[in-house]
Design an enzyme around this catalytic site. Structure first.
Site, short mmCIF file in Angstrom:
data_model
loop_
_atom_site.label_atom_id
_atom_site.label_comp_id
_atom_site.label_asym_id
_atom_site.label_seq_id
_atom_site.Cartn_x
_atom_site.Cartn_y
_atom_site.Cartn_z
N CYS A 111 90.90 36.94 17.45
CA CYS A 111 90.96 37.95 16.40
C CYS A 111 92.44 38.29 16.20
CB CYS A 111 90.10 39.18 16.69
SG CYS A 111 90.57 40.17 18.10
N CYS A 165 90.32 36.73 11.64
CA CYS A 165 91.75 36.38 11.56
C CYS A 165 92.07 35.60 10.29
CB CYS A 165 92.23 35.65 12.81
SG CYS A 165 91.49 34.08 13.15
N CYS A 208 94.51 31.59 11.60
CA CYS A 208 94.10 30.80 12.75
C CYS A 208 94.37 29.32 12.49
CB CYS A 208 92.61 30.98 13.03
SG CYS A 208 92.19 32.61 13.64
#
Length: 144
Positions: free
Chosen positions: A11, A85, A89
């Site tokens: 996250c 995220c 990511c």
């Protein structure tokens, strides 16, 4: 000997959702699944409401620290589970990615974090059933 699957929870701040998910997976799966968590922009500390919510479930995460997401952590994972995220990511071919749509506990009190914690546990239990089927789960104290 079969390879142990590896799960990486990601996250943004690695201070709430990914911390709770990682500790639940570690507590419930034991050494049957390798567990890591990281954030794309780690916070300075774990969210106090997440610490309190997990303490209510019998798990202490007060000593946990947010960690930065690295390409190596992603590349060496069997499954990468993202939690809000977005495009930050890194994505690598051959890695299984999943996004768990969960509310962000940042800035919320314990009353709002409890249902997030409980939903994370449900998702983690399903993940254990998928990655390590037929194996008994450990039970964190008071987490029944």
């Amino acid at each position: 000997m079969p390879t142990v699957p590896s799960v990486l929870f990601v996250c943004v701040h690695n201070a709430g959702r990914s911390q709770m998910a990682a500790v639940y997976l570690s507590a419930l799966a034991g050494d049957r699944i390798e567990v890591r968590s990281a954030g794309t922009a780690p916070a300075d500390a774990v969210n106090p409401a997440a610490v309190e919510a997990m303490a209510e479930a019998g798990i202490d995460i007060a000593g946990s620290s947010p960690r930065i997401l690295t390409a190596d952590a992603v590349e060496t994972s069997t499954v990468v589970i993202t939690m809000g995220c977005g495009d930050t990511c890194p994505v690598f071919p051959g890695i299984s990615y999943r996004d768990w749509a969960l509310d962000d506990p940042a800035g919320r009190g314990i009353e709002a974090v409890r249902p997030i914690r409980d939903r994370i546990r449900e998702k983690v239990e399903a993940l254990i059933d998928e990655l390590a089927p037929g194996t008994p789960r450990a039970a964190p104290a008071d987490a029944g």
